[in-house]
Design a protein around this motif. Structure first.
Motif, mmCIF file in Angstrom:
data_model
loop_
_atom_site.group_PDB
_atom_site.id
_atom_site.type_symbol
_atom_site.label_atom_id
_atom_site.label_comp_id
_atom_site.label_asym_id
_atom_site.label_seq_id
_atom_site.Cartn_x
_atom_site.Cartn_y
_atom_site.Cartn_z
ATOM 1 N N TRP A 1 0.816 -1.216 0.000
ATOM 2 C CA TRP A 1 0.000 0.000 0.000
ATOM 3 C C TRP A 1 0.849 1.265 0.000
ATOM 4 O O TRP A 1 0.353 2.341 -0.318
ATOM 5 N N THR A 2 2.137 1.128 0.312
ATOM 6 C CA THR A 2 3.000 2.314 0.304
ATOM 7 C C THR A 2 3.358 2.754 -1.106
ATOM 8 O O THR A 2 3.792 3.881 -1.309
ATOM 9 N N PHE A 3 3.190 1.865 -2.098
ATOM 10 C CA PHE A 3 3.499 2.246 -3.481
ATOM 11 C C PHE A 3 2.368 1.927 -4.456
ATOM 12 O O PHE A 3 2.509 2.088 -5.657
ATOM 13 N N ASP A 4 1.204 1.502 -3.950
ATOM 14 C CA ASP A 4 0.083 1.172 -4.827
ATOM 15 C C ASP A 4 -0.410 2.363 -5.640
ATOM 16 O O ASP A 4 -0.930 2.194 -6.739
ATOM 17 N N THR A 5 -0.295 3.555 -5.099
ATOM 18 C CA THR A 5 -0.817 4.732 -5.793
ATOM 19 C C THR A 5 0.208 5.393 -6.696
ATOM 20 O O THR A 5 -0.086 6.381 -7.352
ATOM 21 N N GLY B 1 -2.834 4.619 -17.679
ATOM 22 C CA GLY B 1 -4.179 4.120 -17.411
ATOM 23 C C GLY B 1 -4.229 2.746 -16.784
ATOM 24 O O GLY B 1 -5.322 2.179 -16.653
ATOM 25 N N ALA B 2 -3.080 2.183 -16.415
ATOM 26 C CA ALA B 2 -3.084 0.880 -15.741
ATOM 27 C C ALA B 2 -3.856 0.999 -14.425
ATOM 28 O O ALA B 2 -3.834 2.047 -13.776
ATOM 29 N N PRO B 3 -4.566 -0.049 -14.019
ATOM 30 C CA PRO B 3 -5.384 0.032 -12.797
ATOM 31 C C PRO B 3 -4.555 0.400 -11.574
ATOM 32 O O PRO B 3 -3.410 -0.027 -11.419
ATOM 33 N N ARG B 4 -5.134 1.219 -10.735
ATOM 34 C CA ARG B 4 -4.532 1.577 -9.446
ATOM 35 C C ARG B 4 -5.436 1.077 -8.329
ATOM 36 O O ARG B 4 -6.651 0.962 -8.501
ATOM 37 N N GLN B 5 -4.838 0.834 -7.188
ATOM 38 C CA GLN B 5 -5.590 0.382 -6.028
ATOM 39 C C GLN B 5 -5.845 1.562 -5.102
ATOM 40 O O GLN B 5 -4.931 2.317 -4.800
ATOM 41 N N GLY B 6 -7.086 1.721 -4.668
ATOM 42 C CA GLY B 6 -7.399 2.747 -3.678
ATOM 43 C C GLY B 6 -6.776 2.416 -2.329
ATOM 44 O O GLY B 6 -6.257 1.320 -2.108
ATOM 45 N N GLU B 7 -6.860 3.354 -1.425
ATOM 46 C CA GLU B 7 -6.203 3.186 -0.120
ATOM 47 C C GLU B 7 -6.857 2.068 0.686
ATOM 48 O O GLU B 7 -8.085 2.014 0.830
ATOM 49 N N LEU B 8 -6.041 1.180 1.198
ATOM 50 C CA LEU B 8 -6.516 0.113 2.063
ATOM 51 C C LEU B 8 -6.826 0.709 3.433
ATOM 52 O O LEU B 8 -6.028 1.470 3.982
ATOM 53 N N PRO B 9 -7.981 0.389 4.031
ATOM 54 C CA PRO B 9 -8.300 0.940 5.355
ATOM 55 C C PRO B 9 -7.187 0.674 6.366
ATOM 56 O O PRO B 9 -6.531 -0.370 6.353
ATOM 57 N N ALA B 10 -7.022 1.636 7.266
ATOM 58 C CA ALA B 10 -5.902 1.597 8.215
ATOM 59 C C ALA B 10 -5.907 0.338 9.069
ATOM 60 O O ALA B 10 -4.839 -0.190 9.415
ATOM 61 N N LEU C 1 -14.339 -14.482 -17.354
ATOM 62 C CA LEU C 1 -14.811 -15.008 -18.634
ATOM 63 C C LEU C 1 -15.384 -16.421 -18.492
ATOM 64 O O LEU C 1 -16.322 -16.786 -19.192
ATOM 65 N N LEU C 2 -14.812 -17.197 -17.582
ATOM 66 C CA LEU C 2 -15.203 -18.595 -17.448
ATOM 67 C C LEU C 2 -16.257 -18.834 -16.377
ATOM 68 O O LEU C 2 -16.858 -19.907 -16.328
ATOM 69 N N SER C 3 -16.490 -17.845 -15.528
ATOM 70 C CA SER C 3 -17.456 -18.006 -14.445
ATOM 71 C C SER C 3 -18.864 -17.660 -14.921
ATOM 72 O O SER C 3 -19.065 -17.140 -16.030
ATOM 73 N N GLY C 4 -19.847 -17.934 -14.080
ATOM 74 C CA GLY C 4 -21.229 -17.650 -14.422
ATOM 75 C C GLY C 4 -21.552 -16.172 -14.299
ATOM 76 O O GLY C 4 -20.875 -15.425 -13.589
ATOM 77 N N PRO C 5 -22.606 -15.710 -14.968
ATOM 78 C CA PRO C 5 -22.947 -14.288 -14.953
ATOM 79 C C PRO C 5 -23.308 -13.755 -13.579
ATOM 80 O O PRO C 5 -23.170 -12.549 -13.316
ATOM 81 N N ALA C 6 -23.769 -14.620 -12.680
ATOM 82 C CA ALA C 6 -24.145 -14.167 -11.337
ATOM 83 C C ALA C 6 -22.966 -14.181 -10.369
ATOM 84 O O ALA C 6 -23.100 -13.722 -9.224
ATOM 85 N N GLN C 7 -21.831 -14.684 -10.812
ATOM 86 C CA GLN C 7 -20.671 -14.769 -9.927
ATOM 87 C C GLN C 7 -19.831 -13.499 -10.019
ATOM 88 O O GLN C 7 -19.695 -12.894 -11.085
ATOM 89 N N SER C 8 -19.232 -13.131 -8.894
ATOM 90 C CA SER C 8 -18.339 -11.982 -8.844
ATOM 91 C C SER C 8 -16.901 -12.472 -8.727
ATOM 92 O O SER C 8 -16.596 -13.303 -7.867
ATOM 93 N N VAL C 9 -16.038 -11.980 -9.605
ATOM 94 C CA VAL C 9 -14.611 -12.288 -9.516
ATOM 95 C C VAL C 9 -13.918 -11.084 -8.902
ATOM 96 O O VAL C 9 -14.089 -9.945 -9.351
ATOM 97 N N ILE C 10 -13.135 -11.336 -7.874
ATOM 98 C CA ILE C 10 -12.525 -10.269 -7.090
ATOM 99 C C ILE C 10 -11.010 -10.402 -7.117
ATOM 100 O O ILE C 10 -10.466 -11.494 -6.906
ATOM 101 N N LEU C 11 -10.318 -9.299 -7.401
ATOM 102 C CA LEU C 11 -8.856 -9.234 -7.333
ATOM 103 C C LEU C 11 -8.508 -8.406 -6.099
ATOM 104 O O LEU C 11 -8.818 -7.211 -6.049
ATOM 105 N N PRO C 12 -7.901 -8.994 -5.075
ATOM 106 C CA PRO C 12 -7.695 -8.258 -3.827
ATOM 107 C C PRO C 12 -6.962 -6.927 -3.980
ATOM 108 O O PRO C 12 -7.235 -5.986 -3.217
ATOM 109 N N ASN C 13 -6.046 -6.825 -4.925
ATOM 110 C CA ASN C 13 -5.325 -5.575 -5.165
ATOM 111 C C ASN C 13 -5.374 -5.283 -6.654
ATOM 112 O O ASN C 13 -4.782 -6.002 -7.463
ATOM 113 N N LEU C 14 -6.067 -4.217 -7.037
ATOM 114 C CA LEU C 14 -6.232 -3.901 -8.452
ATOM 115 C C LEU C 14 -4.920 -3.550 -9.132
ATOM 116 O O LEU C 14 -4.821 -3.590 -10.359
#
Length: 430
Positions: free
Chosen positions: A34-38, A55-64, A141-154
């Motif tokens: 988190w010290t260099f994510d931004t 334009g590469a994805p950035r990660q917002g601040e992780l809660p303290a 792409l491979l999961s179902g439409p109702a499923q959410s895919v989450i990347l812990p750090n964008l």
């Protein structure tokens, strides 16, 4: 003796870096991501010198509370959140993830194995992918439409994947058509002038391009099978973004080096002549993995000098001369299986990412297992996934909130999914 040649009982690279940052490729690795994510860039590690696209994805601040929590607290919170979620969430972890994250994964594997794992959980509400951005896109792409895919750090991207963007690839395709003629026109044998093949380490947009043009995705596990598939359908292959995997695989299949010109997207015709492209069998994109580019023939020579009888296994993303000097080359899963199959105590020198090497050394203490590169330098972007981020996304799910969701747009998803389905059907040989 270099730190990475000592047999260990604790496979945590994170602990090693915290204890001895001078032995790593950047002392900044000891800090939380988190010290260099931004900050623009891939972060400290093997690819820190690579240029990240605008334009590469950035990660917002992780809660303290997650930044300040200790390892034991994060471990307890992750376990509690997983217990509360039960089968509603599945955690996938790539082999290159730090041990503090991998220990919480329901499935650990390479990109091919995790792509299959994403398919095997249609009832899970969420797939938490501890890997990098292109892997999470693939899971979506491979999961179902109702499923959410989450990347812990964008901010966990991939410098290799970023070395081939969609505009460059579209331009390459147009230039090839100028030289080779209509690329959708088959010859008397039913083969088109060129079949595009993209490595899994590429964006969804690139996979969509491949799918639209009759091509296929590959992994390091099934690259040879995929090239065989492509050669049945095309007179030549455009292979991107990793030149080394393409060159090493095609060379092992008997393709001469002179028929594998490089395509540099910054030069007209990729830096080749029209004649060279016409005579080509595999056109290699000018891309590479910053981790595997670190391995050298000199490191192999030193390992053989210091450990007579050592068995050297490297990843096929390594440069050709390194693969040629090694005893074997194969995917991360191949490396794992080769070590597991060794019945007598053996000394292994491994050319791949340090987290996997140290984990294997701890898992198989009957062998001496060390990394060819004596400097601890993990994959910069894989290292962005920290237990703090995993605890955060899981606890948000418990609270009924989905954060860091990865979604591929519909216009890309259809053709990209077609290319991936062709890949999944191209089973690697056992």
């Amino acid at each position: 003796m270099p730190t990475s040649t000592i047999r260990i009982t604790d496979p945590s690279v994170d602990h090693l870096i915290q204890a001895a940052p001078a032995d790593s490729c950047s002392t900044d690795l000891a800090a939380g991501p988190w010290t260099f994510d931004t900050v623009p860039g891939y972060g400290p590690g093997s690819s820190m010198g690579d240029v990240i696209p605008t334009g590469a994805p950035r990660q917002g601040e992780l809660p303290a509370e997650y930044r300040e929590a200790g390892e034991d607290e994060l471990d307890s919170r992750i376990r509690a959140a997983k217990a509360a979620l039960g089968d509603r969430a599945v955690v996938l972890g790539h082999f290159y993830q730090r041990e503090e994250v991998v220990q919480h994964a329901d499935y650990v594997g390479d990109s091919f194995q995790l792509a299959n794992a994403a398919l095997e959980h249609p009832d899970a509400d969420a797939i938490v992918f501890c890997g990098v951005h292109f892997m999470a896109e693939t899971a979506d792409l491979l999961s179902g439409p109702a499923q959410s895919v989450i990347l812990p750090n964008l901010a966990a991207g991939c410098s290799m994947a970023d070395m081939a963007d969609i505009d460059q690839v579209e331009d390459c395709w147009e230039q090839l058509a100028d030289v080779l003629g209509p690329l959708d026109q088959a010859d008397a044998d039913g083969r088109v002038p060129v079949i595009p093949v993209t490595y899994m380490n590429s964006s969804a947009a690139i996979k969509g391009f491949v799918g639209r043009h009759g091509g296929i995705v590959c992994t390091s596990s099934n690259a040879e099978t995929v090239l065989e598939w492509a050669f049945e359908r095309g007179r030549r292959v455009l292979f991107f973004p990793d030149q080394h995997l393409g060159r090493n695989t095609a060379k092992a299949m008997g393709v001469p080096l002179e028929r594998m010109p490089m395509w540099n997207p910054r030069r007209p015709l990729g830096g080749s002549t029209a004649a060279e492209l016409e005579e080509s069998k595999v056109i290699l994109w000018h891309g590479f993995c910053s981790v595997h580019r670190r391995f050298t023939v000199a490191q192999i020579d030193q390992a053989r000098a210091q450990h007579p009888g050592v068995r050297v296994i490297v990843h096929p993303e390594c440069p050709m001369e390194v693969v040629d000097a090694a005893d074997e080359a194969g995917s991360t899963d191949y490396i794992r299986r080769a070590i597991a199959a060794a019945t007598e105590p053996t000394t292994f020198a491994i050319g791949t990412e340090i987290n996997l090497v140290r984990r294997l050394a701890a898992q198989f203490p009957q062998h001496e297992i060390f990394c060819l590169d004596p400097v601890v330098c993990p994959c910069s972007t894989m290292y962005r996934i920290h237990p703090g981020y995993l605890a955060w996304v899981l606890e948000e799910l418990v609270a009924g909130r989905v954060v860091n969701r990865i979604q591929v747009t519909d216009d890309v998803a259809g053709p990209a999914r077609a290319a991936l389905e062709r890949m999944l059907a191209a089973k690697p040989r056992a």
